[in-house]
Design a protein around this motif. Structure first.
Motif, PDB file in Angstrom:
ATOM      1  N   GLY A   1      35.914-101.853 -81.667  1.00  0.00           N
ATOM      2  CA  GLY A   1      34.883-102.865 -81.799  1.00  0.00           C
ATOM      3  C   GLY A   1      34.397-103.225 -83.067  1.00  0.00           C
ATOM      4  O   GLY A   1      33.477-104.067 -83.126  1.00  0.00           O
ATOM      5  N   LEU A   2      34.874-102.609 -84.129  1.00  0.00           N
ATOM      6  CA  LEU A   2      34.559-103.222 -85.415  1.00  0.00           C
ATOM      7  C   LEU A   2      35.657-104.083 -86.195  1.00  0.00           C
ATOM      8  O   LEU A   2      36.517-103.980 -85.657  1.00  0.00           O
ATOM      9  CB  LEU A   2      34.360-101.989 -86.555  1.00  0.00           C
ATOM     10  CG  LEU A   2      33.328-100.549 -86.029  1.00  0.00           C
ATOM     11  CD1 LEU A   2      33.202 -99.685 -86.935  1.00  0.00           C
ATOM     12  CD2 LEU A   2      31.933-101.490 -85.678  1.00  0.00           C
ATOM     13  N   ALA A   3      34.892-104.745 -87.140  1.00  0.00           N
ATOM     14  CA  ALA A   3      35.850-106.047 -87.672  1.00  0.00           C
ATOM     15  C   ALA A   3      36.582-105.311 -88.732  1.00  0.00           C
ATOM     16  O   ALA A   3      36.241-104.470 -89.606  1.00  0.00           O
ATOM     17  CB  ALA A   3      35.015-106.986 -88.291  1.00  0.00           C
TER      18      ALA A   3
ATOM     19  N   GLU B   1      46.065-100.255 -79.766  1.00  0.00           N
ATOM     20  CA  GLU B   1      45.674 -98.702 -79.789  1.00  0.00           C
ATOM     21  C   GLU B   1      44.420 -98.306 -80.407  1.00  0.00           C
ATOM     22  O   GLU B   1      43.847 -97.410 -79.683  1.00  0.00           O
ATOM     23  CB  GLU B   1      46.762 -97.673 -80.569  1.00  0.00           C
ATOM     24  CG  GLU B   1      47.968 -98.297 -79.889  1.00  0.00           C
ATOM     25  CD  GLU B   1      49.197 -97.233 -80.244  1.00  0.00           C
ATOM     26  OE1 GLU B   1      48.471 -95.910 -80.750  1.00  0.00           O
ATOM     27  OE2 GLU B   1      50.096 -97.307 -80.016  1.00  0.00           O
ATOM     28  N   TYR B   2      43.629 -99.013 -80.861  1.00  0.00           N
ATOM     29  CA  TYR B   2      42.353 -98.449 -81.447  1.00  0.00           C
ATOM     30  C   TYR B   2      41.073 -99.528 -81.079  1.00  0.00           C
ATOM     31  O   TYR B   2      39.886 -99.195 -81.621  1.00  0.00           O
ATOM     32  CB  TYR B   2      42.305 -98.100 -82.836  1.00  0.00           C
ATOM     33  CG  TYR B   2      43.256 -97.136 -82.997  1.00  0.00           C
ATOM     34  CD1 TYR B   2      43.131 -95.657 -82.635  1.00  0.00           C
ATOM     35  CD2 TYR B   2      44.606 -97.380 -83.802  1.00  0.00           C
ATOM     36  CE1 TYR B   2      43.784 -94.781 -83.052  1.00  0.00           C
ATOM     37  CE2 TYR B   2      45.585 -96.392 -83.825  1.00  0.00           C
ATOM     38  CZ  TYR B   2      45.184 -94.954 -83.380  1.00  0.00           C
ATOM     39  OH  TYR B   2      46.340 -93.948 -83.684  1.00  0.00           O
ATOM     40  N   GLY B   3      41.088-100.518 -80.609  1.00  0.00           N
ATOM     41  CA  GLY B   3      40.446-101.541 -80.104  1.00  0.00           C
ATOM     42  C   GLY B   3      39.648-102.151 -81.188  1.00  0.00           C
ATOM     43  O   GLY B   3      38.383-102.408 -81.074  1.00  0.00           O
ATOM     44  N   ALA B   4      40.221-102.231 -82.357  1.00  0.00           N
ATOM     45  CA  ALA B   4      39.184-102.854 -83.448  1.00  0.00           C
ATOM     46  C   ALA B   4      39.157-104.464 -83.226  1.00  0.00           C
ATOM     47  O   ALA B   4      40.123-105.002 -82.380  1.00  0.00           O
ATOM     48  CB  ALA B   4      40.035-102.941 -84.698  1.00  0.00           C
ATOM     49  N   GLU B   5      38.273-105.044 -83.859  1.00  0.00           N
ATOM     50  CA  GLU B   5      38.111-106.538 -83.609  1.00  0.00           C
ATOM     51  C   GLU B   5      39.134-107.009 -84.838  1.00  0.00           C
ATOM     52  O   GLU B   5      38.453-106.722 -86.263  1.00  0.00           O
ATOM     53  CB  GLU B   5      36.657-107.055 -83.832  1.00  0.00           C
ATOM     54  CG  GLU B   5      35.750-106.895 -82.808  1.00  0.00           C
ATOM     55  CD  GLU B   5      36.180-107.721 -81.595  1.00  0.00           C
ATOM     56  OE1 GLU B   5      36.359-108.910 -81.972  1.00  0.00           O
ATOM     57  OE2 GLU B   5      35.849-107.335 -80.328  1.00  0.00           O
ATOM     58  N   LEU B   6      39.989-107.637 -84.643  1.00  0.00           N
ATOM     59  CA  LEU B   6      40.899-108.241 -85.712  1.00  0.00           C
ATOM     60  C   LEU B   6      40.482-109.259 -86.489  1.00  0.00           C
ATOM     61  O   LEU B   6      40.011-110.487 -85.813  1.00  0.00           O
ATOM     62  CB  LEU B   6      42.466-108.475 -85.335  1.00  0.00           C
ATOM     63  CG  LEU B   6      43.297-108.630 -86.515  1.00  0.00           C
ATOM     64  CD1 LEU B   6      43.681-107.435 -87.400  1.00  0.00           C
ATOM     65  CD2 LEU B   6      44.901-108.868 -85.872  1.00  0.00           C
ATOM     66  N   GLN B   7      40.442-109.160 -87.516  1.00  0.00           N
ATOM     67  CA  GLN B   7      40.041-110.563 -88.704  1.00  0.00           C
ATOM     68  C   GLN B   7      41.542-110.784 -89.141  1.00  0.00           C
ATOM     69  O   GLN B   7      42.054-109.978 -90.225  1.00  0.00           O
ATOM     70  CB  GLN B   7      39.103-110.418 -89.668  1.00  0.00           C
ATOM     71  CG  GLN B   7      38.908-111.626 -90.462  1.00  0.00           C
ATOM     72  CD  GLN B   7      37.583-111.813 -91.116  1.00  0.00           C
ATOM     73  OE1 GLN B   7      36.575-111.466 -90.586  1.00  0.00           O
ATOM     74  NE2 GLN B   7      37.622-112.358 -92.478  1.00  0.00           N
ATOM     75  N   ALA B   8      42.256-111.838 -88.791  1.00  0.00           N
ATOM     76  CA  ALA B   8      43.862-111.839 -88.997  1.00  0.00           C
ATOM     77  C   ALA B   8      43.926-113.017 -90.215  1.00  0.00           C
ATOM     78  O   ALA B   8      43.218-113.787 -90.274  1.00  0.00           O
ATOM     79  CB  ALA B   8      44.788-112.217 -87.862  1.00  0.00           C
TER      80      ALA B   8
ATOM     81  N   ARG C   1      34.941-106.608 -99.585  1.00  0.00           N
ATOM     82  CA  ARG C   1      33.920-106.468-100.764  1.00  0.00           C
ATOM     83  C   ARG C   1      32.574-106.976-100.104  1.00  0.00           C
ATOM     84  O   ARG C   1      31.567-106.251-100.334  1.00  0.00           O
ATOM     85  CB  ARG C   1      34.244-107.399-101.774  1.00  0.00           C
ATOM     86  CG  ARG C   1      35.408-107.202-102.601  1.00  0.00           C
ATOM     87  CD  ARG C   1      35.522-108.041-103.852  1.00  0.00           C
ATOM     88  NE  ARG C   1      36.478-107.471-104.764  1.00  0.00           N
ATOM     89  CZ  ARG C   1      37.747-108.092-104.497  1.00  0.00           C
ATOM     90  NH1 ARG C   1      37.957-109.207-104.109  1.00  0.00           N
ATOM     91  NH2 ARG C   1      38.612-107.552-105.388  1.00  0.00           N
ATOM     92  N   ASN C   2      32.500-108.060 -99.295  1.00  0.00           N
ATOM     93  CA  ASN C   2      31.200-108.814 -98.839  1.00  0.00           C
ATOM     94  C   ASN C   2      31.047-108.176 -97.328  1.00  0.00           C
ATOM     95  O   ASN C   2      29.979-108.556 -97.025  1.00  0.00           O
ATOM     96  CB  ASN C   2      31.343-110.102 -99.083  1.00  0.00           C
ATOM     97  CG  ASN C   2      32.307-110.920 -97.943  1.00  0.00           C
ATOM     98  OD1 ASN C   2      32.589-110.445 -96.913  1.00  0.00           O
ATOM     99  ND2 ASN C   2      32.592-112.019 -98.437  1.00  0.00           N
ATOM    100  N   GLY C   3      31.563-107.308 -96.872  1.00  0.00           N
ATOM    101  CA  GLY C   3      31.021-106.320 -95.864  1.00  0.00           C
ATOM    102  C   GLY C   3      31.337-107.346 -94.333  1.00  0.00           C
ATOM    103  O   GLY C   3      30.769-106.870 -93.478  1.00  0.00           O
ATOM    104  N   GLN C   4      32.115-108.394 -94.568  1.00  0.00           N
ATOM    105  CA  GLN C   4      32.542-109.132 -93.280  1.00  0.00           C
ATOM    106  C   GLN C   4      33.411-108.183 -92.343  1.00  0.00           C
ATOM    107  O   GLN C   4      33.435-108.612 -91.264  1.00  0.00           O
ATOM    108  CB  GLN C   4      33.289-110.281 -93.590  1.00  0.00           C
ATOM    109  CG  GLN C   4      32.526-111.761 -93.863  1.00  0.00           C
ATOM    110  CD  GLN C   4      33.352-112.829 -94.395  1.00  0.00           C
ATOM    111  OE1 GLN C   4      33.845-112.644 -95.438  1.00  0.00           O
ATOM    112  NE2 GLN C   4      33.998-113.449 -93.384  1.00  0.00           N
ATOM    113  N   VAL C   5      34.050-107.446 -93.043  1.00  0.00           N
ATOM    114  CA  VAL C   5      34.964-106.133 -92.347  1.00  0.00           C
ATOM    115  C   VAL C   5      34.545-104.951 -92.798  1.00  0.00           C
ATOM    116  O   VAL C   5      34.235-104.874 -93.982  1.00  0.00           O
ATOM    117  CB  VAL C   5      36.264-106.595 -92.365  1.00  0.00           C
ATOM    118  CG1 VAL C   5      36.937-107.971 -91.941  1.00  0.00           C
ATOM    119  CG2 VAL C   5      36.940-106.527 -93.714  1.00  0.00           C
ATOM    120  N   VAL C   6      34.705-103.986 -92.118  1.00  0.00           N
ATOM    121  CA  VAL C   6      34.385-102.696 -92.394  1.00  0.00           C
ATOM    122  C   VAL C   6      35.703-101.872 -92.913  1.00  0.00           C
ATOM    123  O   VAL C   6      35.728-100.889 -93.899  1.00  0.00           O
ATOM    124  CB  VAL C   6      33.917-101.810 -91.204  1.00  0.00           C
ATOM    125  CG1 VAL C   6      32.767-102.185 -90.657  1.00  0.00           C
ATOM    126  CG2 VAL C   6      34.988-101.508 -90.029  1.00  0.00           C
ATOM    127  N   ALA C   7      36.986-102.544 -92.792  1.00  0.00           N
ATOM    128  CA  ALA C   7      38.079-101.815 -93.283  1.00  0.00           C
ATOM    129  C   ALA C   7      39.141-103.016 -93.325  1.00  0.00           C
ATOM    130  O   ALA C   7      39.105-103.998 -92.647  1.00  0.00           O
ATOM    131  CB  ALA C   7      38.571-100.720 -92.330  1.00  0.00           C
TER     132      ALA C   7
END
Ligand code: GLU
Length: 307
Positions: free
Chosen positions: A180-182, A198-205, A217-223
């Protein structure tokens, strides 16, 4: 056993890579022009010996490329340690070194290699339509890709990992925490598919991993997720900004192969021979030490899989 590196070349190559971007092999202007030295005037940036007039069976891809004296290799242009374009416009890194080893065995010097940027999503297409002769680009061997292309190798085993801001502000402990995280990754890559399926992330592709750095860097994604060694390159390139979750613990296997035209079994067998020999005679370790090995430990290189 003797490696494919010319004497003293490893030291030379390290100097060339760390010098301020000057072209490798710049020779003194005092060198006599009528030099009788029959060798190439330009030192190979990885110190490889270029085969002199190697012979191949007529009609093979090896014969064609060797006779042409030129090859087009697809690689990454934005990935430190594996394929990163340097100040002189030529990419450098372990994939570049391995690609240039294959070229050298065909009798093709480094300066006659045309490097074409392949991003994750266009690698199969570029092989299928002949834009490149082969791809060396952190390219995982898998069955889906083998439907349309073939792979020599593996020549390295990576694994998927997660990179976060330094200090790990979300306290992530592994891929189970990103549901559920970006998370940023690259279209057409195995890690992008895995983190969603497999892990249900919200993909920013995006199309290339370096485009994931600002969103992190700017926190738009957590990883950011991809192979551990690609992420290690970004950590090293951006001192103090990022870190790997759990010291880079991996949760998949990503065996790197050389992509080539499907059905070109003679070329695949020959590249496998080149790779196996380079592992046996120490060339592979020397290429690693000049590139990714400046940051990462030297691995046990895998034997090729002649499927
Ligand atoms: N090795 C993985 C892949 O081939 C990730 C790295 C990349 O995208 O190049 O998809």
């Amino acid at each position: 056993m003797r490696s494919k590196l010319t004497l003293g070349a490893a030291a030379f190559a390290v100097l060339a890579l760390t010098a301020c971007g000057g072209p490798a092999g710049t020779t003194s202007s005092e060198a006599p022009e009528e030099s009788t030295d029959s060798g190439s005037s330009t030192e190979h940036p990885y110190g490889l010996e270029v085969a002199e007039a190697p012979e191949f069976e007529e009609g093979t891809t090896m014969a064609e490329l060797s006779e042409a004296g030129a090859i087009t290799i697809g690689t990454k242009f934005d990935q430190p340690l594996f394929g990163l374009v340097g100040p002189d416009g030529a990419p450098e890194g372990f994939d570049v070194a391995v690609g240039s080893l294959i070229a050298a065995e065909l009798g093709i010097p480094f300066e006659s290699i045309e490097w074409t940027e392949t991003v994750s999503a266009n690698r199969e297409t570029f092989i299928e339509n002949g834009t490149v002769d082969l791809v060396a680009a952190t390219y995982t061997i898998n069955d889906a890709r083998k439907e349309v292309i073939d792979f020599a190798g593996p020549y390295y085993e990576a694994g998927q990992a997660l990179m976060v801001q330094a200090g790990n502000p979300e306290g992530l402990t592994g891929p189970d925490d990103v549901a559920g995280l970006a998370v940023c990754s690259v279209e057409g890559s195995t890690p992008a598919a895995r983190i969603v399926d497999e892990y249900g992330a919200e993909l920013q592709a995006t199309d290339a991993y370096s485009n994931c750095l600002d969103p992190l860097r700017n926190g738009q994604v957590v990883a950011v997720t991809t192979d551990n060694v690609i992420l290690a390159g970004f950590v090293d390139q951006n001192a103090g900004e990022f870190e790997l979750v759990n010291d880079g613990e991996t949760f998949t296997e990503e065996p790197y192969g050389i992509g080539l035209t499907k059905g070109d079994d003679a070329f695949r067998d020959w590249i496998n021979d080149v790779l196996d020999e380079a592992v046996a005679d120490g060339t592979m370790a020397e290429l690693w030490e000049q590139t990714a090995g400046t940051v990462l430990p030297t691995p046990e290189f895998p034997a090729t899989d002649r499927y």
